[in-house]
Design an enzyme around this catalytic site. Structure first.
Site, PDB file in Angstrom:
ATOM      1  N   PRO A  75       0.826  -1.220   0.000  1.00 10.46           N
ATOM      2  CA  PRO A  75       0.000   0.000   0.000  1.00 10.46           C
ATOM      3  C   PRO A  75       0.860   1.271   0.000  1.00 10.46           C
ATOM      4  CG  PRO A  75      -0.884  -1.617   1.541  1.00 10.46           C
ATOM      5  CD  PRO A  75       0.400  -2.198   1.021  1.00 10.46           C
ATOM      6  N   ILE A  79      -1.961  -7.383  -6.142  1.00  9.66           N
ATOM      7  CA  ILE A  79      -1.261  -8.606  -6.546  1.00  9.66           C
ATOM      8  C   ILE A  79      -2.124  -9.455  -7.505  1.00  9.66           C
ATOM      9  CG2 ILE A  79      -0.044 -10.683  -5.720  1.00  9.66           C
ATOM     10  CD1 ILE A  79       1.167  -7.826  -4.945  1.00  9.66           C
ATOM     11  N   GLU A  84       9.511  -9.333 -17.280  1.00  2.00           N
ATOM     12  CA  GLU A  84       8.121  -8.875 -17.153  1.00  2.00           C
ATOM     13  C   GLU A  84       7.844  -7.737 -18.147  1.00  2.00           C
ATOM     14  OE1 GLU A  84       7.067  -7.360 -13.283  1.00  2.00           O
ATOM     15  OE2 GLU A  84       4.971  -7.046 -13.855  1.00  2.00           O
ATOM     16  N   GLY A 141     -20.052   4.638 -32.437  1.00  2.00           N
ATOM     17  CA  GLY A 141     -20.842   4.248 -31.260  1.00  2.00           C
ATOM     18  C   GLY A 141     -20.693   2.774 -30.918  1.00  2.00           C
TER      19      GLY A 141
HETATM   20  C1  LIG Z   1      -4.021  -4.328 -12.198  1.00  2.00           C
HETATM   21  C2  LIG Z   1      -2.679  -4.298 -11.538  1.00  2.00           C
HETATM   22  C3  LIG Z   1      -1.970  -5.471 -11.370  1.00  2.00           C
HETATM   23  C4  LIG Z   1      -0.739  -5.461 -10.711  1.00  2.00           C
HETATM   24  N1  LIG Z   1      -0.091  -6.653 -10.470  1.00  2.00           N
HETATM   25  C5  LIG Z   1       0.980  -6.658  -9.633  1.00  2.00           C
HETATM   26  C6  LIG Z   1       1.564  -7.895  -9.199  1.00  2.00           C
HETATM   27  O1  LIG Z   1       1.152  -8.982  -9.623  1.00  2.00           O
HETATM   28  N2  LIG Z   1       2.581  -7.851  -8.316  1.00  2.00           N
HETATM   29  C7  LIG Z   1       3.081  -6.682  -7.823  1.00  2.00           C
HETATM   30  O2  LIG Z   1       4.002  -6.713  -7.029  1.00  2.00           O
HETATM   31  N3  LIG Z   1       2.569  -5.489  -8.241  1.00  2.00           N
HETATM   32  C8  LIG Z   1       1.525  -5.452  -9.112  1.00  2.00           C
HETATM   33  N4  LIG Z   1       0.985  -4.267  -9.515  1.00  2.00           N
HETATM   34  C9  LIG Z   1       1.558  -3.031  -9.005  1.00  2.00           C
HETATM   35  C10 LIG Z   1       2.272  -2.182 -10.049  1.00  2.00           C
HETATM   36  O3  LIG Z   1       3.511  -2.745 -10.379  1.00  2.00           O
HETATM   37  C11 LIG Z   1       2.389  -0.771  -9.455  1.00  2.00           C
HETATM   38  O4  LIG Z   1       1.075  -0.224  -9.463  1.00  2.00           O
HETATM   39  C12 LIG Z   1       3.338   0.113 -10.195  1.00  2.00           C
HETATM   40  O5  LIG Z   1       4.664  -0.331 -10.052  1.00  2.00           O
HETATM   41  C13 LIG Z   1       3.276   1.574  -9.702  1.00  2.00           C
HETATM   42  O6  LIG Z   1       3.337   1.675  -8.310  1.00  2.00           O
HETATM   43  P1  LIG Z   1       2.215   2.499  -7.519  1.00  2.00           P
HETATM   44  O7  LIG Z   1       0.892   2.071  -8.026  1.00  2.00           O
HETATM   45  O8  LIG Z   1       2.479   2.369  -6.071  1.00  2.00           O
HETATM   46  O9  LIG Z   1       2.409   4.012  -7.970  1.00  2.00           O
HETATM   47  P2  LIG Z   1       3.400   5.068  -7.308  1.00  2.00           P
HETATM   48  O10 LIG Z   1       4.741   4.500  -7.185  1.00  2.00           O
HETATM   49  O11 LIG Z   1       2.753   5.607  -6.072  1.00  2.00           O
HETATM   50  O12 LIG Z   1       3.402   6.198  -8.427  1.00  2.00           O
HETATM   51  C14 LIG Z   1       2.357   7.179  -8.540  1.00  2.00           C
HETATM   52  C15 LIG Z   1       2.770   8.160  -9.663  1.00  2.00           C
HETATM   53  O13 LIG Z   1       4.029   8.793  -9.309  1.00  2.00           O
HETATM   54  C16 LIG Z   1       4.950   8.594 -10.354  1.00  2.00           C
HETATM   55  N5  LIG Z   1       6.312   8.440  -9.804  1.00  2.00           N
HETATM   56  C17 LIG Z   1       6.735   7.642  -8.790  1.00  2.00           C
HETATM   57  N6  LIG Z   1       8.069   7.772  -8.622  1.00  2.00           N
HETATM   58  C18 LIG Z   1       8.490   8.647  -9.570  1.00  2.00           C
HETATM   59  C19 LIG Z   1       9.771   9.178  -9.937  1.00  2.00           C
HETATM   60  N7  LIG Z   1      10.896   8.805  -9.315  1.00  2.00           N
HETATM   61  N8  LIG Z   1       9.829  10.072 -10.958  1.00  2.00           N
HETATM   62  C20 LIG Z   1       8.706  10.449 -11.625  1.00  2.00           C
HETATM   63  N9  LIG Z   1       7.472   9.968 -11.331  1.00  2.00           N
HETATM   64  C21 LIG Z   1       7.375   9.071 -10.311  1.00  2.00           C
HETATM   65  C22 LIG Z   1       4.509   7.298 -11.040  1.00  2.00           C
HETATM   66  O14 LIG Z   1       5.038   7.195 -12.346  1.00  2.00           O
HETATM   67  C23 LIG Z   1       2.999   7.450 -10.992  1.00  2.00           C
HETATM   68  O15 LIG Z   1       2.580   8.261 -12.054  1.00  2.00           O
HETATM   69  C24 LIG Z   1      -0.204  -4.247 -10.229  1.00  2.00           C
HETATM   70  C25 LIG Z   1      -0.910  -3.049 -10.441  1.00  2.00           C
HETATM   71  C26 LIG Z   1      -2.142  -3.066 -11.068  1.00  2.00           C
HETATM   72  C27 LIG Z   1      -2.875  -1.772 -11.218  1.00  2.00           C
END
Ligand SMILES: Cc1cc2nc3c(=O)[nH]c(=O)nc-3n(C[C@H](O)[C@H](O)[C@H](O)COP(=O)(O)OP(=O)(O)OC[C@H]3O[C@@H](n4cnc5c(N)ncnc54)[C@H](O)[C@@H]3O)c2cc1C
Length: 413
Positions: free
Chosen positions: A143, A172, A257, A373
């Site tokens: 989270p 996940i 990946e 549409g």
């Molecule tokens: C449907 C789905 C399936 C998924 N499946 C898996 C899975 O099987 N296993 C798993 O471990 N994870 C999984 N994920 C997680 C996914 O890998 C993350 O959502 C992703 O890596 C982004 O992390 P976050 O959502 O915490 O976004 P954040 O890291 O909070 O980012 C939010 C925003 O800030 C930007 N940001 C963050 N850091 C920087 C930076 N240094 N410079 C510029 N911009 C930045 C990001 O680009 C984004 O626009 C899944 C996600 C989804 C939505």
């Protein structure tokens, strides 16, 4: 020059690294998807899941073990077979949720066990995963930590028999029905990148709970889980790879990946282009097929360019990634994490991920527009493709993180 030399016969020469054998696999996958999956994807999308039996059926056909050794029940193939699997699933109509559920199992959860696992872990996890008897998930995101992997907080404290795990994971894929989760934990809370390890956490271990099945925009047929760990006792034999060496495992896994996501996007764009050309030649307005209007023909031309550029860069990245595989395996076996083969193709894979995920969203949006549409209605599958593909610029490392990796290489930090 005779006519027969200059005329395009329509047949496409094989692109390296694909061989005739890979092309045959492509056809087999396409046939399976079009008969056993594509007719049901809308129904599964509505239901929010695809049947668990699809894993056993895919295993029966050999698809869950394409690149794994025959001694473990696999097909003895290579990364290119798995690349075909990813691209063709999407091209034949099983992208989105079905592709994500099967793909998370074959593409991100099982590869680290194959590469970094002990013979005992191969027997307990990889063999049943190849047979479709156990479903795997990869649990890194939390989270409070997605892009910033080093700041994960799920901790594993040492006990006489192994580790006691406390924390939570979110987003996940396969999290709800997984039999095991390849889980990133902190074994050295102050360690940053150097304090991450991986544990194989199994369904039924006391204290391990699925707290929520998350509602989302696309990938409806795949489950996306939120997991919690409260004093989960994990035996030492479930440590995957070296203690505190988990970051290398993450890096090795991310490359593959991201490449699979690029291949999936190429497959999805192929399908969208094909479906949209067919529709635009069939649908009439002002007395002619809409595809005969120059405005739409030009849109189709742009889609073709996006597809071809994406395919070329992705196959280039694939070739760069697979080339040093034998060296990479040797380096991993020797524990030489700094070896250049470990990150070979980083540049190309990152570029391919960035280009293809954006391109696929743009292509889906244009195809929806061309469908008018009807594109907005569920029955044509175009709106689903747009919802599904929107995950691409976020999952597996966001566009901004890809830009950051590439930007640092070009002009430093
Ligand atoms: C449907 C789905 C399936 C998924 N499946 C898996 C899975 O099987 N296993 C798993 O471990 N994870 C999984 N994920 C997680 C996914 O890998 C993350 O959502 C992703 O890596 C982004 O992390 P976050 O959502 O915490 O976004 P954040 O890291 O909070 O980012 C939010 C925003 O800030 C930007 N940001 C963050 N850091 C920087 C930076 N240094 N410079 C510029 N911009 C930045 C990001 O680009 C984004 O626009 C899944 C996600 C989804 C939505």
């Amino acid at each position: 020059m005779s006519d027969s030399v200059v005329k395009d016969s329509g047949a496409r020469a094989l692109l390296p690294p694909f061989t005739d054998e890979h092309e045959q696999l492509r056809e087999t996958i396409a046939r399976w998807v079009s008969t056993e999956i594509a007719p049901h994807v809308d129904e599964w999308d509505e239901a929010g899941e695809f049947p668990r039996e699809l894993y056993t059926r895919a295993a029966e056909l050999g698809f869950l073990g394409l690149k794994y050794p025959e001694a473990l029940g696999g097909q003895g193939g290579d990364y290119v077979h798995d690349a075909v699997w990813s691209e063709e699933m999407a091209a034949a109509g099983a992208g989105g949720g079905v592709g994500a559920g099967l793909g998370a199992h074959t593409g991100i959860a099982t590869p680290p066990i194959w590469k970094f696992g002990t013979p005992d872990q191969h027997e307990r996890f990889l063999r049943p995963a190849i047979a479709g008897e156990k479903i795997g998930a990869l649990g890194i995101t939390e989270p409070g930590a997605g892009s910033d992997v080093a700041s994960i907080r799920t901790r594993a404290d040492k006990t006489p028999d192994g580790y006691r795990v406390n924390g939570a994971k979110t987003f996940i894929t396969n999290g709800v029905r997984a039999d095991f989760v390849v889980t990133a934990v902190k074994t050295k809370p102050e360690g940053g990148h150097g304090g991450i390890s991986f544990l194989l956490i199994e369904k039924g271990m006391p204290g391990f709970e699925v707290t929520r099945k998350l509602e989302k925009m696309g990938w409806q047929a795949s489950d996306t889980g939120e997991l919690s760990f409260t004093d989960v006792e994990v035996p030492a034999e479930n440590l995957l790879g070296p203690e505190n060496g988990g970051f290398y495992l993450i890096m090795a896994n991310f490359q593959w990946e991201r490449l699979l996501m690029a291949l999936g996007a190429v497959g999805a764009m192929r399908r969208l282009l094909e479906v949209t050309i067919a529709y635009s030649l069939e649908r009439e307005a002002f007395g002619r097929p809409i595809g005969r209007f120059q405005a739409l023909r030009h849109k189709i031309a742009e889609i073709g360019v996006k597809l071809e550029a994406s395919r070329a860069l992705t196959y280039h990245a694939l070739r760069t990634f697979i080339e040093p595989e034998a060296e990479r395996q040797d380096a991993i076996a020797r524990g030489e994490w700094g070896h250049p083969s470990i990150t070979a193709g980083l540049d190309e894979v990152t570029k391919a991920k960035l280009l293809t995920q954006r391109a696929a969203v743009e292509v889906a949006d244009e195809c929806l527009q061309i469908h008018g549409g009807y594109g907005y209605m569920r029955e044509y599958g175009i709106e689903r493709a747009l919802r599904d593909l929107r995950l691409g610029p976020i999952g597996g490392g966001t566009d901004e993180i890809m830009q950051e990796i590439l930007g640092r290489q070009l002009i430093g930090s």
